[in-house]
Scaffold this active site. Structure first.
Site, PDB file in Angstrom:
ATOM      1  N   LYS A 177       0.809  -1.359  -0.002  1.00 45.73           N
ATOM      2  CA  LYS A 177       0.032  -0.051   0.086  1.00 45.73           C
ATOM      3  C   LYS A 177       0.812   1.163   0.113  1.00 45.73           C
ATOM      4  CE  LYS A 177      -1.834   3.139   2.751  1.00 45.73           C
ATOM      5  NZ  LYS A 177      -2.021   4.076   1.901  1.00 45.73           N
ATOM      6  N   GLY A 230       6.622   4.895   8.141  1.00 44.37           N
ATOM      7  CA  GLY A 230       6.003   6.142   8.169  1.00 44.37           C
ATOM      8  C   GLY A 230       5.976   7.094   9.446  1.00 44.37           C
ATOM      9  N   THR A 232       5.630   8.125  13.545  1.00 42.00           N
ATOM     10  CA  THR A 232       5.471   7.532  14.667  1.00 42.00           C
ATOM     11  C   THR A 232       4.270   7.081  15.221  1.00 42.00           C
ATOM     12  OG1 THR A 232       7.732   8.048  15.167  1.00 42.00           O
ATOM     13  CG2 THR A 232       6.450   7.286  17.093  1.00 42.00           C
ATOM     14  N   THR A 234       1.387   6.731  13.344  1.00 38.97           N
ATOM     15  CA  THR A 234       0.951   5.549  12.662  1.00 38.97           C
ATOM     16  C   THR A 234       1.581   4.552  13.063  1.00 38.97           C
ATOM     17  OG1 THR A 234       0.739   7.379  10.950  1.00 38.97           O
ATOM     18  CG2 THR A 234       0.196   5.083  10.622  1.00 38.97           C
ATOM     19  N   GLU A 252       9.800   1.434  10.772  1.00 36.96           N
ATOM     20  CA  GLU A 252      10.686   2.503  10.268  1.00 36.96           C
ATOM     21  C   GLU A 252      10.182   3.686  10.468  1.00 36.96           C
ATOM     22  OE1 GLU A 252      13.812   1.742   9.818  1.00 36.96           O
ATOM     23  OE2 GLU A 252      13.847  -0.324   9.119  1.00 36.96           O
ATOM     24  N   CYS A 286      13.454  10.947   6.034  1.00 44.20           N
ATOM     25  CA  CYS A 286      13.431  10.726   7.157  1.00 44.20           C
ATOM     26  C   CYS A 286      14.724  11.075   8.032  1.00 44.20           C
ATOM     27  CB  CYS A 286      12.708   9.533   7.538  1.00 44.20           C
ATOM     28  SG  CYS A 286      13.682   8.484   6.564  1.00 44.20           S
ATOM     29  N   GLU A 389       9.325  16.314  15.149  1.00 50.17           N
ATOM     30  CA  GLU A 389       9.580  16.155  13.951  1.00 50.17           C
ATOM     31  C   GLU A 389       8.550  17.037  13.047  1.00 50.17           C
ATOM     32  OE1 GLU A 389       8.226  12.752  11.499  1.00 50.17           O
ATOM     33  OE2 GLU A 389      10.518  12.300  10.872  1.00 50.17           O
TER      34      GLU A 389
HETATM   35  P1  NDP Z   1       2.142   8.276   7.685  1.00 52.22           P
HETATM   36  O1  NDP Z   1       2.376   7.616   8.952  1.00 52.22           O
HETATM   37  O2  NDP Z   1       1.026   9.215   7.842  1.00 52.22           O
HETATM   38  O3  NDP Z   1       1.906   7.034   6.601  1.00 52.22           O
HETATM   39  C1  NDP Z   1       2.604   6.161   6.233  1.00 52.22           C
HETATM   40  C2  NDP Z   1       1.659   5.106   5.512  1.00 52.22           C
HETATM   41  O4  NDP Z   1       0.825   4.590   6.543  1.00 52.22           O
HETATM   42  C3  NDP Z   1       0.882   5.796   4.462  1.00 52.22           C
HETATM   43  O5  NDP Z   1       0.809   4.916   3.259  1.00 52.22           O
HETATM   44  C4  NDP Z   1      -0.521   5.801   5.402  1.00 52.22           C
HETATM   45  O6  NDP Z   1      -1.583   5.945   4.426  1.00 52.22           O
HETATM   46  C5  NDP Z   1      -0.206   4.616   6.146  1.00 52.22           C
HETATM   47  N1  NDP Z   1      -1.489   4.716   7.081  1.00 52.22           N
HETATM   48  C6  NDP Z   1      -1.945   5.916   7.875  1.00 52.22           C
HETATM   49  N2  NDP Z   1      -2.842   5.382   8.806  1.00 52.22           N
HETATM   50  C7  NDP Z   1      -2.600   3.849   8.549  1.00 52.22           C
HETATM   51  C8  NDP Z   1      -3.072   3.034   9.580  1.00 52.22           C
HETATM   52  N3  NDP Z   1      -3.834   3.053  10.762  1.00 52.22           N
HETATM   53  N4  NDP Z   1      -2.895   1.533   9.380  1.00 52.22           N
HETATM   54  C9  NDP Z   1      -1.757   1.276   8.559  1.00 52.22           C
HETATM   55  N5  NDP Z   1      -1.282   2.079   7.458  1.00 52.22           N
HETATM   56  C10 NDP Z   1      -1.842   3.640   7.916  1.00 52.22           C
HETATM   57  O7  NDP Z   1       3.490   8.795   7.358  1.00 52.22           O
HETATM   58  P2  NDP Z   1       3.523   9.809   6.132  1.00 52.22           P
HETATM   59  O8  NDP Z   1       3.093   9.376   4.897  1.00 52.22           O
HETATM   60  O9  NDP Z   1       3.124  11.324   6.711  1.00 52.22           O
HETATM   61  O10 NDP Z   1       5.133   9.886   5.947  1.00 52.22           O
HETATM   62  C11 NDP Z   1       6.011  10.733   6.692  1.00 52.22           C
HETATM   63  C12 NDP Z   1       6.577  10.056   7.817  1.00 52.22           C
HETATM   64  O11 NDP Z   1       7.193   8.928   7.592  1.00 52.22           O
HETATM   65  C13 NDP Z   1       7.531  11.066   8.750  1.00 52.22           C
HETATM   66  O12 NDP Z   1       7.190  10.936  10.110  1.00 52.22           O
HETATM   67  C14 NDP Z   1       9.101  10.268   8.308  1.00 52.22           C
HETATM   68  O13 NDP Z   1       9.939  10.454   9.188  1.00 52.22           O
HETATM   69  C15 NDP Z   1       8.486   8.760   8.180  1.00 52.22           C
HETATM   70  N6  NDP Z   1       9.749   8.226   7.433  1.00 52.22           N
HETATM   71  C16 NDP Z   1      10.466   7.171   7.964  1.00 52.22           C
HETATM   72  C17 NDP Z   1      11.472   6.731   7.299  1.00 52.22           C
HETATM   73  C18 NDP Z   1      12.531   5.736   7.946  1.00 52.22           C
HETATM   74  O14 NDP Z   1      13.034   4.990   7.408  1.00 52.22           O
HETATM   75  N7  NDP Z   1      12.333   5.373   9.469  1.00 52.22           N
HETATM   76  C19 NDP Z   1      11.605   6.858   5.891  1.00 52.22           C
HETATM   77  C20 NDP Z   1      10.655   7.732   5.425  1.00 52.22           C
HETATM   78  C21 NDP Z   1       9.636   8.540   5.943  1.00 52.22           C
HETATM   79  P3  NDP Z   1      -2.390   7.461   3.900  1.00 52.22           P
HETATM   80  O15 NDP Z   1      -1.213   7.906   2.834  1.00 52.22           O
HETATM   81  O16 NDP Z   1      -3.542   7.246   3.483  1.00 52.22           O
HETATM   82  O17 NDP Z   1      -2.304   8.239   5.191  1.00 52.22           O
END
Ligand code: NDP
Length: 485
Positions: A177, A230, A232, A234, A252, A286, A389
């Site tokens: 997804k 994504g 923290t 979420t 991650e 990130c 963040e």
């Molecule tokens: P989110 O946590 O909002 O979303 C990540 C993914 O999870 C999206 O596909 C999102 O869908 C999905 N999602 C949202 N809610 C749920 C749920 N309840 N259950 C399962 N999946 C869900 O992050 P962002 O997309 O805003 O990305 C930015 C974040 O990602 C930042 O905090 C960044 O630091 C982190 N990140 C971490 C990395 C690492 O390697 N540690 C690398 C890159 C980013 P939808 O788009 O529909 O919300």
């Protein structure tokens, strides 16, 4: 709802299909602020279809030899490379990142991910343990079944392929997804998988929102492995959904990464590296170093030169070849950045550079989501701006007196993803690196990535490691076979 806009459909069982709901969400181009395509608004029923396809495909795919699976992955890599320009442009339009960055980083990295894991599986070893005269044991590492792969919008294909490649290389099937904000390169990847002849159901991509698609993936009992990247907040929801089902989970998550510059650093290199680590991809990586700490004797000189260099970054239309700073991914993210810049001022910070939206680079981008590279000084290390963040082109710079003090500052946040240390003193580099609580420490560099090394965060930045051997282990189940002598 049908419109004339291109519709990104789900890829299930080797075919592009409509979502169960028949509904689509607008997919907005960040540089213009206008919808340019639509993405399937899927739900749990679509996830169910994907599970059925992945379950069926697993029987054959998991029995293929490593060499056979490798051939498919290599072919996928070759085809992405062939279409590099198409992918780079799509990534730039979808996410707002400069096309030159997508071309030089995101897409080559996706190719490398497929190549790396395609060949890694040809060179694995297995352990044997001899129990005196009694028995010998050997370890079988078997695919776990269906992997659920959930990724964010900042490095869309780069991060999705980082999960898909190892998951399917070792014989799992996958349900991915992507973020609904940036679905386009995942769609192009599915076209490539079709062309490469990847057996139906090995990779399924279900598009839609987190609550409607991500949550059903994490809650589905047949999806036994979850790799999530994504935020923290979420990540906590994902962990909560997976825990009662005893799923194997890799998280991650976010970061608030320190970037430490000692007075003995090669200043030129430290400034170049720090500007890049502050503003690459508009600060939406990130691993970006959003908290810069500079040793007092060079603080003023560093800040002056940093501001000078950052002010020269060329902001513009992401599709312009010269652009170094593109658009922020969404209106929501732009509002979040503005919120933190306001907060920083309320907390006593001084805007040393940027702090607002720039002039639109052209007519096309008039309503786009742009924000200037922003530097804030004069803040306390414990204020919210320095702890939470932001995930945008905003960096703080803070002076420090001693090694001990800066290590405390570096560690005094809930996150622990990555850090950078700039010094020419080798002993200090080792000392500081050992004491910083982050999953990665870069010394005199930033974002140098070797796909063999363990990657992941400590504290609220995640659980588990991916990359190289760690990924191969994560996506397999070790089984001990004990044979009596
Ligand atoms: P989110 O946590 O909002 O979303 C990540 C993914 O999870 C999206 O596909 C999102 O869908 C999905 N999602 C949202 N809610 C749920 C749920 N309840 N259950 C399962 N999946 C869900 O992050 P962002 O997309 O805003 O990305 C930015 C974040 O990602 C930042 O905090 C960044 O630091 C982190 N990140 C971490 C990395 C690492 O390697 N540690 C690398 C890159 C980013 P939808 O788009 O529909 O919300």
């Amino acid at each position: 709802m049908r419109t004339e806009r291109f519709q990104v459909r789900n890829f299930i069982n080797g075919e592009f299909i409509e979502p169960n709901s028949g509904r689509y969400l607008d997919n907005v181009e960040p540089a213009t602020g206008k919808p340019y395509s639509q993405v399937a608004d899927s739900d749990a029923q679509d996830v169910e279809l994907a599970v059925a396809a992945a379950e069926k495909a697993f029987r054959d795919w998991s029995k293929k030899t490593a060499a056979e699976r490798s051939t498919f992955l290599l072919r996928i890599a070759e085809l992405i490379e062939r279409d590099r320009e198409k992918f780079a442009r799509a990534e730039s339009i979808d996410s707002g990142k400069p096309v030159s960055l997508a071309r030089s980083m995101d897409i080559p990295r996706a190719v490398a991910n497929f190549r790396f894991f395609a060949t890694a599986i040809l060179h694995t070893e297995s352990e044997a343990h001899i129990t005196d005269d009694v028995a010998f044991n050997y370890t079988l590492r078997q695919p776990r079944g269906i992997a659920g792969l959930i990724s964010p919008w900042n490095l869309p294909l780069y991060l999705l392929s980082w999960k898909i490649a190892p998951a399917i290389a070792v014989g799992n099937t996958a349900i991915a997804k992507p973020s609904e904000l940036t679905p386009m390169t995942a769609f192009l990847l599915c076209e490539i998988c079709q062309e490469a002849g990847l057996p139906a159901g090995v990779l399924n991509v279900v598009h839609g929102t987190g609550p409607n698609v991500g949550a059903p993936i994490t809650a589905h009992p047949k999806i036994t492995t979850i790799s999530f990247t994504g935020g923290t907040v979420t990540g906590k929801k994902v962990a909560e959904a997976c825990a009662p089902l005893f799923k194997k989970v890799s998280l991650e998550l976010g970061g608030k990464n320190p970037n430490i510059v000692f007075a003995d650093a090669d200043l030129e290199a430290a400034i170049d590296g720090s500007v890049r680590s502050s503003f690459a991809n508009q600060g939406q990586v990130c691993l970006c170093g959003s908290r810069v700490f500079v040793e007092k004797p060079i603080y003023k000189q560093f800040v002056d030169r940093f501001l000078n260099k950052a002010s020269q970054l060329k902001q513009g239309d992401p599709l312009d070849e010269q652009t170094e700073q593109g658009a922020i991914v969404s209106k929501t993210q732009l509002d979040k950045v503005k919120f933190y810049v306001d907060l920083a001022q309320k907390e006593g910070g001084k805007i040393a550079l940027g702090g607002s939206a720039p002039q639109a680079p052209n007519e096309r981008c008039h309503e786009g989501y742009f924000f200037q590279p922003t530097v804030i000084t004069g803040l306390s290390v414990s204020c919210r701006t320095n702890r939470e963040e932001i995930f945008g082109p905003v960096v703080t710079i803070t002076p420090f007196d001693s090694e001990e003090e800066v290590i405390n500052h570096a560690n005094d946040v809930e996150y622990g993803l990555s850090s950078s240390v700039w010094t020419q003193n080798l002993s200090r580099a080792h000392r500081v690196a050992e004491r910083i609580h982050t999953g990665t420490v870069w010394v005199n560099c930033w974002l140098v990535r070797d796909l063999r090394v363990p990657f992941g965060g400590m504290k609220q930045s995640g659980v588990g490691r991916e990359g190289g051997e760690e990924a191969l282990r994560f996506f397999t189940e070790p089984k001990n076979i004990c044979i009596a002598k």
